[in-house]
Design a protein around this motif. Structure first.
Motif, PDB file in Angstrom:
ATOM      1  N   MET A   1      96.994  93.773  51.641  1.00 41.17           N
ATOM      2  CA  MET A   1      96.140  94.726  50.955  1.00 41.17           C
ATOM      3  C   MET A   1      96.992  95.795  50.293  1.00 41.17           C
ATOM      4  N   ILE A   2      96.405  96.477  49.307  1.00 39.14           N
ATOM      5  CA  ILE A   2      97.107  97.514  48.571  1.00 39.14           C
ATOM      6  C   ILE A   2      97.434  98.690  49.500  1.00 39.14           C
ATOM      7  N   ASP A   3      98.631  99.233  49.372  1.00 38.28           N
ATOM      8  CA  ASP A   3      99.046 100.401  50.151  1.00 38.28           C
ATOM      9  C   ASP A   3      98.296 101.629  49.629  1.00 38.28           C
ATOM     10  N   ILE A   4      97.613 102.340  50.511  1.00 40.49           N
ATOM     11  CA  ILE A   4      96.834 103.515  50.110  1.00 40.49           C
ATOM     12  C   ILE A   4      97.719 104.590  49.492  1.00 40.49           C
ATOM     13  N   ASN A   5      99.008 104.585  49.829  1.00 44.98           N
ATOM     14  CA  ASN A   5      99.920 105.579  49.246  1.00 44.98           C
ATOM     15  C   ASN A   5     100.076 105.390  47.746  1.00 44.98           C
ATOM     16  N   LEU A  34      87.205 108.759  48.218  1.00 43.20           N
ATOM     17  CA  LEU A  34      87.008 108.511  49.643  1.00 43.20           C
ATOM     18  C   LEU A  34      88.215 108.966  50.448  1.00 43.20           C
ATOM     19  N   ASP A  35      89.397 108.734  49.901  1.00 49.30           N
ATOM     20  CA  ASP A  35      90.625 109.129  50.598  1.00 49.30           C
ATOM     21  C   ASP A  35      90.700 110.648  50.747  1.00 49.30           C
ATOM     22  N   ILE A  36      90.287 111.385  49.714  1.00 46.79           N
ATOM     23  CA  ILE A  36      90.263 112.854  49.786  1.00 46.79           C
ATOM     24  C   ILE A  36      89.287 113.318  50.866  1.00 46.79           C
ATOM     25  N   LYS A  37      88.106 112.689  50.916  1.00 43.35           N
ATOM     26  CA  LYS A  37      87.115 113.024  51.940  1.00 43.35           C
ATOM     27  C   LYS A  37      87.650 112.723  53.335  1.00 43.35           C
ATOM     28  N   TRP A  38      88.332 111.585  53.457  1.00 43.58           N
ATOM     29  CA  TRP A  38      88.865 111.176  54.762  1.00 43.58           C
ATOM     30  C   TRP A  38      89.915 112.170  55.250  1.00 43.58           C
ATOM     31  N   ARG A  39      90.818 112.561  54.354  1.00 44.90           N
ATOM     32  CA  ARG A  39      91.869 113.498  54.750  1.00 44.90           C
ATOM     33  C   ARG A  39      91.301 114.888  55.074  1.00 44.90           C
ATOM     34  N   ILE A 109      86.722 102.984  53.283  1.00 47.56           N
ATOM     35  CA  ILE A 109      88.000 102.808  52.580  1.00 47.56           C
ATOM     36  C   ILE A 109      88.530 101.401  52.807  1.00 47.56           C
ATOM     37  N   HIS A 110      88.488 100.949  54.059  1.00 54.54           N
ATOM     38  CA  HIS A 110      88.996  99.610  54.392  1.00 54.54           C
ATOM     39  C   HIS A 110      88.212  98.528  53.654  1.00 54.54           C
ATOM     40  N   LYS A 111      86.894  98.676  53.636  1.00 52.49           N
ATOM     41  CA  LYS A 111      86.065  97.675  52.951  1.00 52.49           C
ATOM     42  C   LYS A 111      86.373  97.643  51.461  1.00 52.49           C
ATOM     43  N   LEU A 112      86.535  98.814  50.865  1.00 52.17           N
ATOM     44  CA  LEU A 112      86.766  98.889  49.424  1.00 52.17           C
ATOM     45  C   LEU A 112      88.167  98.406  49.062  1.00 52.17           C
ATOM     46  N   ILE A 113      89.160  98.830  49.828  1.00 48.62           N
ATOM     47  CA  ILE A 113      90.532  98.447  49.512  1.00 48.62           C
ATOM     48  C   ILE A 113      90.761  96.958  49.733  1.00 48.62           C
ATOM     49  N   SER A 114      89.932  96.347  50.607  1.00 50.20           N
ATOM     50  CA  SER A 114      90.041  94.905  50.862  1.00 50.20           C
ATOM     51  C   SER A 114      89.562  94.069  49.676  1.00 50.20           C
ATOM     52  N   THR A 115      88.873  94.700  48.749  1.00 50.75           N
ATOM     53  CA  THR A 115      88.374  93.970  47.568  1.00 50.75           C
ATOM     54  C   THR A 115      89.325  94.069  46.382  1.00 50.75           C
ATOM     55  N   ILE A 116      90.403  94.832  46.525  1.00 49.61           N
ATOM     56  CA  ILE A 116      91.325  95.044  45.411  1.00 49.61           C
ATOM     57  C   ILE A 116      92.456  94.025  45.474  1.00 49.61           C
ATOM     58  N   PRO A 117      92.657  93.229  44.424  1.00 51.57           N
ATOM     59  CA  PRO A 117      93.720  92.212  44.437  1.00 51.57           C
ATOM     60  C   PRO A 117      95.106  92.831  44.310  1.00 51.57           C
ATOM     61  N   ASN A 118      96.097  92.003  44.526  1.00 52.83           N
ATOM     62  CA  ASN A 118      97.487  92.452  44.476  1.00 52.83           C
ATOM     63  C   ASN A 118      97.862  92.946  43.075  1.00 52.83           C
ATOM     64  N   ILE A 119      98.854  93.800  43.022  1.00 47.72           N
ATOM     65  CA  ILE A 119      99.368  94.315  41.746  1.00 47.72           C
ATOM     66  C   ILE A 119     100.189  93.219  41.069  1.00 47.72           C
ATOM     67  N   LEU A 120      99.882  92.951  39.810  1.00 51.06           N
ATOM     68  CA  LEU A 120     100.551  91.876  39.085  1.00 51.06           C
ATOM     69  C   LEU A 120     101.988  92.230  38.739  1.00 51.06           C
ATOM     70  N   LEU A 222      89.911  86.956  54.029  1.00 50.68           N
ATOM     71  CA  LEU A 222      88.699  87.758  54.241  1.00 50.68           C
ATOM     72  C   LEU A 222      88.962  89.177  53.753  1.00 50.68           C
ATOM     73  N   PRO A 223      87.943  89.815  53.173  1.00 46.91           N
ATOM     74  CA  PRO A 223      86.557  89.342  53.020  1.00 46.91           C
ATOM     75  C   PRO A 223      86.301  88.549  51.734  1.00 46.91           C
ATOM     76  N   LYS A 224      87.304  88.447  50.860  1.00 50.93           N
ATOM     77  CA  LYS A 224      87.142  87.894  49.519  1.00 50.93           C
ATOM     78  C   LYS A 224      86.562  86.484  49.521  1.00 50.93           C
ATOM     79  N   PHE A 225      87.054  85.603  50.402  1.00 48.52           N
ATOM     80  CA  PHE A 225      86.695  84.182  50.325  1.00 48.52           C
ATOM     81  C   PHE A 225      85.803  83.718  51.481  1.00 48.52           C
TER      82      PHE A 225
END
Length: 438
Positions: A1-5, A34-39, A109-120, A222-225
């Protein structure tokens, strides 16, 4: 998954990649909010916990000061600390509510970031879909025959080595039964490929064919496929869609020694996928099914060496085709046809003269740190540096399409099939497949 940083520090990189994939980059803005709210929620929790610790120390102090006066201890302590205890209880209630809110945001955040594909990778060519993939090279010429070559769905049944009706009878559509020399040819291909990759420097593994949900999340399935996976709800286990999944899971939540990298593995597994299949040319014969065999290559790499490991893996997949004597080509996938996990992918396609088409038998990908981040797999170097390593995967090769190409390429005018030289030792010396009867 994409690094939140990356979302925090350089979101434009991800947005640009999503646009190349023809996906809406607004998801990165939503994730950042969401990350701002979480922090902010986490900061509030920490402040309340610090205040609670201070109050707790005050209660201890009051009790300590009253210890010497045993006659007035109970009265004094109760009078002095009762409001402090009440404050402590209120703080605990606030902390519980804030903790729950923080965890709820973290889940979003976890659910949303899990839907983002890798950086090309920057080298991936722009394109809207598979029609704009780039042919890198073709090795060999399409074979010519003095007869009309048969497709495998005629060739196999004519020889008595492939039966579609039995597969439907046993299980249903998109299943089949291999018999005699046909079954042996499939087994020979798998054994020969594993031995070839072992000589190429891969350690053979024999993993479970069922995995935990955690392993599927770690490998990016998961969760993509989820809709394409077979799930045993009673035991909460999942049938593997590819050996890539258990090979990722081998080192979940581990630190690997930097000097021990790369680690190269190869494994055979059956693969199970609940794919939606339309009628027509694409599903005729055994090209696509809900169950198929595959030999996988998998590499854990130092980040700075993953590009050269991709070159090696691609060369190893190509060598498999060359040794079998198959005509093949290498395709670089464009941005619009890239897989979810991959940063850069090359497909290897073999020519099937009976089907009169190119068939993908390997998809070789550099996944960079995308899976390692999900699976929490890091390296630790001699300087104490700790970071996520890179993973790569590729078929070496996938069956049954390799079987199709071998059958159709080496067919003879009388309907028999010659055995490729490299497979003869695994076929017990058999040189030609002729009509069989049970």
């Amino acid at each position: 998954m994409i690094d939140i940083n990356i979302v925090r520090d350089n979101p434009e990189i991800i947005k640009k990649s999503l646009e190349k994939r023809q996906l809406d980059p607004i998801v990165i803005d939503q994730l950042a909010e969401l990350d701002i709210k979480w922090r902010a929620s986490l900061t509030k929790v920490d402040a309340k916990k610090a205040e609670r610790n201070k109050v707790s120390k005050e209660i201890g102090k009051q009790k300590s000061e009253s210890k010497n006066d045993s006659k007035t201890l109970n009265l004094n302590v109760n009078i002095v600390i009762q409001p402090i205890v009440l404050k402590m209880r209120n703080l605990s209630g606030e902390i519980t509510a804030l903790d729950a809110n923080t965890k709820a945001i973290e889940l979003e955040i976890h659910k949303l970031i899990s839907t983002i594909p890798n950086i090309l990778d920057e080298s991936v060519p722009l394109g809207k879909d598979e029609s704009e993939n780039k042919v890198v090279r073709q090795i060999g010429e399409k074979p010519s025959y003095g007869f009309t070559p048969l497709p495998h769905w005629e060739l196999g049944p004519n020889l008595g080595i492939m039966d579609f009706e039995q597969g439907v009878k046993i299980t249903g559509s998109r299943f089949y039964v291999l018999s005699g020399a046909g079954a042996r040819l499939q087994r020979a291909l798998i054994a020969w490929m594993l031995d070839l990759h072992r000589r190429q420097g891969y350690l053979e593994k024999y993993p479970p064919f069922m995995v935990k949900e955690e392993t599927l999340f770690a490998s990016g399935q998961l969760p993509k496929f989820e809709d394409n996976l077979y799930h045993d709800h009673e035991e909460d286990l999942w049938m593997v869609p590819t050996a890539e999944v258990p090979l990722t899971g081998i080192h979940m939540n581990e630190f690997l020694e930097y000097e021990a990298l790369p680690k190269r593995y190869t494994a055979y597994t059956p693969c199970f996928r609940r794919e939606k299949m339309s009628a027509g040319r694409d599903v005729r014969g055994i090209k696509r099914g809900h169950q198929f065999d595959k030999v996988e290559m998998y590499i854990y790499s130092k980040p700075e060496e993953s590009a050269q490991e991709l070159d090696k893996m691609l060369a190893d997949a190509e060598q498999t085709c060359k040794d079998l004597g198959l005509t093949y080509r290498v395709i670089q996938l464009c941005t619009g046809d890239m897989g979810f996990n991959s940063a850069i992918t090359y497909d290897v396609e073999v020519w099937a003269p009976g089907c009169d088409e190119w068939l993908e038998v390997s998809s070789v990908s550099n996944v960079t740190d995308f899976q390692a981040s999900s699976a929490n797999i890091k390296f630790k170097d001699e300087n104490g540096r700790k970071d996520y390593l890179h993973t790569l995967n590729g078929s070496g090769l996938g069956l049954p399409r390799t079987l199709i190409s071998v059958m159709e390429t080496f067919q003879q005018s009388d309907g028999s099939i010659q055995i490729p030289d490299v497979l003869k030792p695994w076929m017990g010396g058999l040189e030609i497949i002729e009509k069989e009867t049970e």
